[in-house]
Design a protein around this motif. Sequence first.
Motif: not given
Length: 651
Positions: A113-139
Motif C-alpha cells: 500500500l502507498l503512503e498518504a502523500h504518494e496516494v495524493d501525488d497520483e503518479d500511478y495514473l497516466d495522462d488519460e486518468g487510467h492506471w499506469d502499468f509502468g508505475f510499479g517499476k518506477r516506484h
Amino acid sequence: MSSPGPFAPPPSLFLPVTEEAAQSLAAGESLDDFLAEATRAQLAALMLLINLNALVEQNTPIEKLERMLDDVMRAALSMEEAGGSFGDLLRMRFNAAHLAQGLSVLEVAGISLLEAHEVDDEDYLDDEGHWDFGFGKRHRQTLEPLTREVVLPTGDLLYLSDQQSRIFDEFRGCQDESFHLQAYAGVGKTFLLAKFFETLPAETTLLMATYPQQVKALEDRVRQSDPSRKLHACTFGHMANLLLNRDQTSAGWRNTGRQRTGADSLVSDQQIAEWLNLQTVGNLPPRQVAWVCRTTVYSFCLSPLPTLEPRHLPSLGYAASQADIAMLLEYSRLLWRETVRPSAPHIRLPVRNSHRIKFLSMTSEVVFENFTHIIIDESHELTAPMVQILDRSPQAVITLGDEFQQLSGKAPRHGGSIRQRFMTQSIRAGRQMADVLNPLIQLHPSDIKEGFVGRAPYPTRIIGHSVMPIPDKPTTILVANEWGLFAWFKRLTEAGARFQLPAGTAQDLTLFIKGLVLLYREDLRPQHRLIFRYTHWDALAKAMGGSHEFKAVHEWLGQGNTEPQFVETLQRFCSEPGAILKLAKVEDVKNQEFDTVLLSRDLMRPPRTGSPHSLASVCSLLYTASSRARHELLLPGNLNDWLQDIGRKES
C-alpha cells in the motif's frame, strides 16, 4: 507448520490506499467517510483488496491482479458516465472481514500500500486518468536502498544508501578525527567499514576486532576489492601481547611461552586450590573457592576498576558473611598476583587475553605509534579495559558497532568528545521489522533512541504464535541459554525431528546436563556457570519458579535419564549436517543471518528489578535474535504486551 507458502517477494503492485485507512475499515470504522473522499483509483483498490484473499488462494498472477485493477477503474468510469455510482456498488459488496483477510495476504501476493502523500501525488495514473502499468517499476526503484553513486579514489564506483553515503562523505572530510558509528543490525556496517579503509593509507592503518573470526571476516571484506593489498590486522589480545612483551623491565609482564597461554592450557579448580593452599570459606570447599576466585578475577578483568572489589564476586547461593567475602576477595587477589607473577615455578596458572589486556590497561602503554588510524569492527564487544587503552592512544580511532547487540549488559562508552553518528536503515530486513525492534530500543536503558528502519526491497513477515510450532521448513530456533536449549532439545527429539546444534554449544549443553544430573541424584554442586550457585535440588527448583524449561528438565530426570542417555540422543538426532532445523543460543549467531528465525519463549525472561544491566541484557538478546531474520520472524504472540508490562515496571 511455520507459515503458509513461500517467502514474500519484493512488491511490484502498489495500491493507492494507505495502510491506516485500510486497517481502520477492516476494524469496522465508517465506510461512508472513506467513500465520500475516495477517488476512482482508491475505490478500485479497495474492491481488489476485498477479493484479494480468494484471488491469492486461486494463485492469481500479480500481472492479472494489476489488469483487474485497471478493469475495475474503467468500469467505475463507465458507471459514472452513465450516471451511476461505483461507491454504491462497493458499499453493497463491502465486507470488513474479507478486507482483513485481504490485508493479511498482501505481502505474499507481492502487493504493498502507498503512503498518504504518494496516494495524493497520483503518479500511478497516466495522462488519460487510467492506471499506469509502468508505475510499479518506477516506484519500486525509489524503494531500493542502494541508489547513491560514490566514486572512490581508485576510480571504482560504489553504490550506497542515502544514509550510508552521508556518513561516508562526513568520514572522508574528517579522516584524522576519532569517529564512532552506532550501526543497527543489517545496515551494512562491515561493508562500509571496508570502504573507510580504502580511503586511508594501508601502511599506517590497523584493523582490529575482539575475536579472531571477526578479524578474518574484516580482512576478507577489505580484500574483496584488492586481494593483494597489504593489511595490518589483529585481535586486541594479540596487540596487547605485543605491547606487553616489549617491556623487559621488572614492571612488565613478558610471556612468550605457550605452556600457559595456549587454548589447551587448562588447570582444574582442585589443582588451583592445592597450588594456592586455599581453605574452606563458608559453605565452599577449596575446589569451589577456586572457581569463585577464577570467576571473580575474570569479572575484574572486564571492568574499568583498578582493584578487586566485592562487586566482582559471583552469586554464591547463600548469604555470605563479611568475613567470608573478605577472605574470598583476598584469595582472588592472590590468584591475580600468581597469574601475573607466579611465586614458584610449579604454579602454572593459565593466562588468557583478558588477563593481559587488563594488566596493560593499568599501565601507561598506548597502541603502537607508527599507526595513524585504528579501525575496529564489532566495537560493542570491546571491554572497559580495551576502551581505556584506546582512549589514551594518540591515533584516530574509528569504531563501528551496535550496542544493542551487547548481550551481557550495557556496552562501555568512550571518554572525551568523540563524534558519534548513527546508521539506522537496515538493508537486511523489511519495514515490518521496525515494529519488533523499536520497542526494544526504546525499552533498553541506553540513551540511544534513534528509530530502526527496514529498507530491504522485500517484506519481512512477522508471525506471532500462542503455541510455538515445530517448523516444517528450514528455520533457526534461537534460545537464551542452556535451559531453553534443553527444553527445545527434548521437544524436538520427542517429535522425532532432526536438527543441527553447533559443536561448542553441544559440549556446553552436555556439561549443563551432567551438572543437573549430579545435583538431582546426589546434591553435588554443579560446575556449569548457570547452576553453580545451587548446592541442592530444592534450591534450584525454588529459584526457577516452576518455569516451563525447569519442568522439562525435572520430567526428563524423573524418567530415570542420565548423561549417557542424553549423549546417545544427541548423537542420534544431531548428526545430520543437512537437517533443516538449527537450534542455537543467540550468542552463537551474533554475526549471522537466516531466512527464517523462530524466537523461543525463554528469551522473555524478566529482568532483575532496578538493574539496568539486566534490562539491557534482556533487550539485547531479543533485539539480536530478532534481527537475524531476513524474510520471516516467528515470535511469541504476547511479546508486545510483555514488553509493555516491563516498561511500566521500569518507569
